[in-house]
Each structure stands twice: as C-alpha cells, then as structure tokens.
Design an enzyme around this catalytic site. Structure first.
Site, mmCIF file in Angstrom:
data_model
loop_
_atom_site.group_PDB
_atom_site.id
_atom_site.type_symbol
_atom_site.label_atom_id
_atom_site.label_comp_id
_atom_site.label_asym_id
_atom_site.label_seq_id
_atom_site.Cartn_x
_atom_site.Cartn_y
_atom_site.Cartn_z
ATOM 1 N N LYS A 99 0.872 -1.179 0.000
ATOM 2 C CA LYS A 99 0.000 0.000 0.000
ATOM 3 C C LYS A 99 0.905 1.224 0.000
ATOM 4 C CE LYS A 99 -4.197 -1.767 2.064
ATOM 5 N NZ LYS A 99 -3.791 -3.183 1.879
ATOM 6 N N ASP A 133 -1.781 -2.293 -4.004
ATOM 7 C CA ASP A 133 -3.192 -2.339 -3.593
ATOM 8 C C ASP A 133 -3.815 -0.971 -3.854
ATOM 9 O OD1 ASP A 133 -2.889 -4.916 -2.629
ATOM 10 O OD2 ASP A 133 -2.959 -4.359 -0.507
ATOM 11 N N MET A 134 -5.129 -0.953 -4.134
ATOM 12 C CA MET A 134 -5.797 0.344 -4.303
ATOM 13 C C MET A 134 -6.456 0.725 -2.986
ATOM 14 S SD MET A 134 -6.161 2.859 -6.298
ATOM 15 C CE MET A 134 -5.875 2.412 -8.004
ATOM 16 N N ARG A 181 -5.421 -6.530 -10.813
ATOM 17 C CA ARG A 181 -6.318 -7.264 -9.915
ATOM 18 C C ARG A 181 -7.637 -6.479 -9.923
ATOM 19 N NH1 ARG A 181 -4.762 -6.486 -4.075
ATOM 20 N NH2 ARG A 181 -3.188 -8.094 -4.371
ATOM 21 N N GLY A 185 -14.291 -3.453 -4.354
ATOM 22 C CA GLY A 185 -13.966 -2.197 -3.652
ATOM 23 C C GLY A 185 -14.337 -2.289 -2.187
ATOM 24 N N ALA A 186 -13.421 -1.854 -1.307
ATOM 25 C CA ALA A 186 -13.598 -2.111 0.120
ATOM 26 C C ALA A 186 -13.790 -0.868 0.988
ATOM 27 C CB ALA A 186 -12.390 -2.889 0.643
ATOM 28 N N HIS A 224 -14.662 -13.398 -3.257
ATOM 29 C CA HIS A 224 -15.143 -14.636 -2.623
ATOM 30 C C HIS A 224 -16.534 -14.971 -3.115
ATOM 31 C CE1 HIS A 224 -12.545 -12.396 0.243
ATOM 32 N NE2 HIS A 224 -11.886 -13.525 0.134
ATOM 33 N N ARG A 285 -12.210 -3.640 7.876
ATOM 34 C CA ARG A 285 -12.814 -3.649 6.531
ATOM 35 C C ARG A 285 -13.437 -5.011 6.233
ATOM 36 N NH1 ARG A 285 -8.476 -0.385 5.433
ATOM 37 N NH2 ARG A 285 -7.195 -2.051 4.586
ATOM 38 N N ARG A 286 -12.805 -6.077 6.736
ATOM 39 C CA ARG A 286 -13.376 -7.429 6.513
ATOM 40 C C ARG A 286 -14.694 -7.574 7.278
ATOM 41 N NH1 ARG A 286 -9.339 -6.697 3.907
ATOM 42 N NH2 ARG A 286 -10.985 -5.931 2.608
HETATM 43 P P1 FDA Z 1 -19.030 -9.912 -1.504
HETATM 44 O O1 FDA Z 1 -18.592 -9.428 -0.151
HETATM 45 O O2 FDA Z 1 -19.714 -8.954 -2.417
HETATM 46 O O3 FDA Z 1 -19.926 -11.181 -1.292
HETATM 47 C C1 FDA Z 1 -20.755 -11.687 -2.314
HETATM 48 C C2 FDA Z 1 -21.357 -12.992 -1.855
HETATM 49 O O4 FDA Z 1 -20.339 -14.003 -1.790
HETATM 50 C C3 FDA Z 1 -21.957 -12.943 -0.456
HETATM 51 O O5 FDA Z 1 -23.285 -12.460 -0.486
HETATM 52 C C4 FDA Z 1 -21.884 -14.410 -0.038
HETATM 53 O O6 FDA Z 1 -22.925 -15.141 -0.624
HETATM 54 C C5 FDA Z 1 -20.563 -14.854 -0.662
HETATM 55 N N1 FDA Z 1 -19.436 -14.714 0.264
HETATM 56 C C6 FDA Z 1 -18.572 -13.687 0.359
HETATM 57 N N2 FDA Z 1 -17.654 -13.909 1.320
HETATM 58 C C7 FDA Z 1 -17.967 -15.105 1.856
HETATM 59 C C8 FDA Z 1 -17.398 -15.895 2.898
HETATM 60 N N3 FDA Z 1 -16.320 -15.476 3.584
HETATM 61 N N4 FDA Z 1 -17.982 -17.087 3.187
HETATM 62 C C9 FDA Z 1 -19.079 -17.512 2.520
HETATM 63 N N5 FDA Z 1 -19.664 -16.793 1.514
HETATM 64 C C10 FDA Z 1 -19.109 -15.622 1.196
HETATM 65 N N6 FDA Z 1 -10.382 -3.901 -2.054
HETATM 66 C C11 FDA Z 1 -9.852 -2.683 -2.335
HETATM 67 O O7 FDA Z 1 -10.564 -1.676 -2.265
HETATM 68 N N7 FDA Z 1 -8.529 -2.584 -2.709
HETATM 69 C C12 FDA Z 1 -7.724 -3.665 -2.833
HETATM 70 O O8 FDA Z 1 -6.540 -3.520 -3.172
HETATM 71 C C13 FDA Z 1 -8.274 -4.945 -2.542
HETATM 72 N N8 FDA Z 1 -7.508 -6.084 -2.632
HETATM 73 C C14 FDA Z 1 -8.113 -7.327 -2.469
HETATM 74 C C15 FDA Z 1 -7.373 -8.494 -2.675
HETATM 75 C C16 FDA Z 1 -7.996 -9.735 -2.589
HETATM 76 C C17 FDA Z 1 -7.191 -10.980 -2.841
HETATM 77 C C18 FDA Z 1 -9.389 -9.812 -2.295
HETATM 78 C C19 FDA Z 1 -10.100 -11.136 -2.248
HETATM 79 C C20 FDA Z 1 -10.106 -8.664 -2.055
HETATM 80 C C21 FDA Z 1 -9.481 -7.414 -2.121
HETATM 81 N N9 FDA Z 1 -10.197 -6.253 -1.862
HETATM 82 C C22 FDA Z 1 -9.622 -5.025 -2.154
HETATM 83 C C23 FDA Z 1 -11.543 -6.315 -1.207
HETATM 84 C C24 FDA Z 1 -12.680 -6.267 -2.210
HETATM 85 O O9 FDA Z 1 -12.768 -4.990 -2.781
HETATM 86 C C25 FDA Z 1 -14.027 -6.603 -1.557
HETATM 87 O O10 FDA Z 1 -14.302 -5.632 -0.597
HETATM 88 C C26 FDA Z 1 -14.083 -7.959 -0.890
HETATM 89 O O11 FDA Z 1 -13.421 -8.934 -1.631
HETATM 90 C C27 FDA Z 1 -15.560 -8.385 -0.705
HETATM 91 O O12 FDA Z 1 -16.194 -8.584 -1.937
HETATM 92 P P2 FDA Z 1 -16.358 -10.030 -2.610
HETATM 93 O O13 FDA Z 1 -16.268 -9.837 -4.090
HETATM 94 O O14 FDA Z 1 -15.344 -10.955 -2.035
HETATM 95 O O15 FDA Z 1 -17.780 -10.575 -2.263
#
Ligand code: FDA
Length: 304
Positions: A99, A133-134, A181, A185-186, A224, A285-286
C-alpha cells in the site's frame, strides 16, 4: 438497515488512527489471528509454505497504512525488501502486495516513488512481482499516475481497479496490457464517485472483468463471490480465454474450501496473506464486508 449501520461503523473504525495505533500494541485480537498470518516474516513464510503445498500460490502483504513520518515509511520499505529476500530464500511461490500510503504517499510523492523503486529493484532481482493495492478514492488518481511512471522502468508491477467506482471501466480500458487485480472495492465512498447498490457494483464488476480478459490482458479476479467466479469460468470457456491469462484471488482465512476446489480444478488460485502488527484497519474492513464475519470475530474474541 442494521447491516448498513454496522458496515458504516466498521468502515469508520478502520480509518480511526487512534484505534489503529492502539491495536498495534494489543497484538492480534478479536479473531484477527484467523485471517492474519502472524506478526513476523517467519510466521508468514511458514503459512505461505503450507499454502503452496496445498497447490495455492500467494501474495504477502505486510500490514500497514496511515504512515505519517518518513522514518516509518523507510522502515516499512525495508521490511518489504526483507520480505522479498525471505521469499526468495525460502523458494516459495509468492509475490508481494503493498500500500503506497505505507510507503510515504501522504508525506511526499517523490519520496514514495523512491521507496517503490527500491522495492521494485529488489523484486526484479528475484524475478518477482509487486501489486500496488488500491486504497480510498482520494488516492486513486495518484496511484495510477505513479504506476504509469513506474511502468516506464519496470514490467513487474501492477495495481488494482475497484468496480464500485464510476471511473473503473475507463481506467481498465486505459490500462490495457497491464496486469490488474479486479475487485469490487472495500472503502466507504461517496455516491458522487461510486455505485452504492450491490447489484450495480456486481454488474460493473463483470463488465470490467470481461473488458480486461477480452483485451488479452492478464487478469486477477479477487472475490469470494461464487456467482462471480462461476460467471468468469463460463465466460472464459465461451471466449476461449486461456487459463494462463487469469487467476483467482481470495483472502487468507476466507472460503478455504472454495480456494482448494478451484486449485484442484486446475485454476491458478492466489491467497492474499496479510501479516504484521498493524492489523486493525484490514480487519475492520473485513467485518464491514460481511455481517457473518462479526460472528467469526466474536468466536475468536471468546476463544482468546
Ligand atoms: P461480496 O462481499 O460482495 O460477497 C458476495 C457474496 O459471496 C456474499 O453475499 C456471499 O454469498 C458470498 N461470500 C462472500 N464472502 C464469503 C465468505 N467469507 N464465506 C461464505 N460466503 C461468502 N479492495 C480494495 O478496495 N482494494 C484492494 O486492493 C483490494 N484487494 C483485495 C485483494 C484480494 C485478494 C481480495 C479477495 C479482495 C481485495 N479487496 C480489495 C476487497 C474487495 O474490494 C471486496 O471488498 C471484498 O473482496 C468483498 O467482496 P467479494 O467480491 O469478495 O464478495
């Protein structure tokens, strides 16, 4: 409604500098140990070795953000360099995520670029790759500007594009050919710059994934979300996108069965492995992303 309130509380906490500072002294707490691979390089490398043995590749992230002194940024730079050296020595299949606010971006742009040069030179020496990372929207344009400057010297660096931002599609078009990547968005962003509804974010996410894949660029799909992953697999098959043009990425400690399953099916699966004592912002954030993660944290809290 309740989920929205708790999301905002956790996102605010993630940016609270006092709590972030205090947490460094607490050690890994509230279940953070389940999603952070210890606080030393040695503990992180040990985890990476185990993940490699299970067929997963990794990216290591030495946790840290909101660095406000040059001394702290230099220390973080040296730590990242030591991490690259340790990965090389251990012979693990792992790259590095950084970062730029940890490397002094909020102190001075050129100072941060100098630190990035030092990290990238070391990575180049070991034939390794560094992902920037963003962070929040306020750092987005400057991150892309610095990336473009660094790419004039290094081909072993890429960044992240966040699908919730209105600008994401245009950015992906402009970054054709650069390894990206792609994530949803977090951070908490204003409705003037970012989609607020999950359905809109998901739609834009698939749009930018398809755009980058079809342009022939190497794409990391970091999510995920099983629906997104299924769609990507279908899309790649339909458009004959070779498997070596993309990879999936997930965070350490999340959906481990799905990670192993994708690897077993022959997809490259990279685990993002955070480590270090500056865990608070990452962990908050998680918790904001998924209400169920709170139950996970409470379990960790009581089992401590
Ligand atoms: P989302 O949270 O939208 O979930 C969608 C659905 O998937 C849920 O409704 C559920 O059904 C299922 N699900 C999700 N997680 C689950 C779990 N743990 N167990 C069971 N089911 C689950 N952000 C950022 O702003 N800058 C960055 O540099 C990064 N870098 C980054 C790296 C990596 C490797 C990852 C995986 C993520 C990031 N992120 C990030 C975070 C990203 O922006 C985002 O906030 C999270 O990944 C959450 O979004 P998802 O797409 O994972 O699913």
């Amino acid at each position: 409604m309740l989920a929205e309130v708790s999301k905002n509380v956790f996102l605010h906490a993630s940016q609270n500098k006092v709590l972030n500072k205090a947490a460094k002294k607490w050690g890994l707490r509230f279940g953070a140990g389940q999603v952070v691979a210890g606080d030393t390089i040695e503990s992180a490398i040990k985890k990476v070795k185990q993940l490699n043995q299970q067929g997963l590749v990794c990216t290591l992230d030495h946790l840290g953000e909101f660095v406000s002194s040059k001394a702290e940024a230099i220390e973080a730079t040296q730590y990242n360099i030591r991490t690259l050296e340790a990965m090389n020595k251990a012979g693990v299949n792992c790259n590095l995520s950084v970062k730029m606010t940890q490397l002094g971006l909020d102190i001075n742009r050129n100072f941060c670029i100098e630190n990035m040069h030092r990290i990238l030179q070391t990575a180049k020496k070991y034939n390794n790759f560094v992902r920037i990372d963003m962070e929040d929207y306020a750092h987005c344009q400057i991150t892309l500007d610095i990336l473009s400057e660094l790419r004039q010297t290094y081909d072993n660096v890429g960044t992240v594009i966040q699908a919730y931002l209105f600008r994401a599609e245009q950015d992906v078009k402009e970054l054709k050919g650069i390894p990206l990547r792609l994530v949803k968005g977090a951070y908490q962003e204003s409705p003037t710059v970012a989609y607020q509804e999950k359905a809109e974010v998901d739609r834009n996410y698939m749009k930018i994934i398809e755009e980058h894949l079809l342009s022939g660029s190497y794409t990391a799909i970091a999510s995920h979300d099983h629906n997104i992953i299924d769609e990507v697999i279908k899309f790649a098959k339909k458009h004959h996108i070779p498997r070596n043009q993309f990879e999936f990425q997930m965070l350490y400690g999340f959906r481990t069965d799905m990670q192993l399953n994708l690897a077993k099916q022959g997809y490259k699966m990279r685990v993002y492995v955070p480590f270090g004592n500056d865990w608070f912002g990452y962990f908050m954030r998680r918790l904001a992303e998924r209400p169920q993660n709170v139950a996970f944290a409470l379990k960790g809290f009581f089992s401590k």
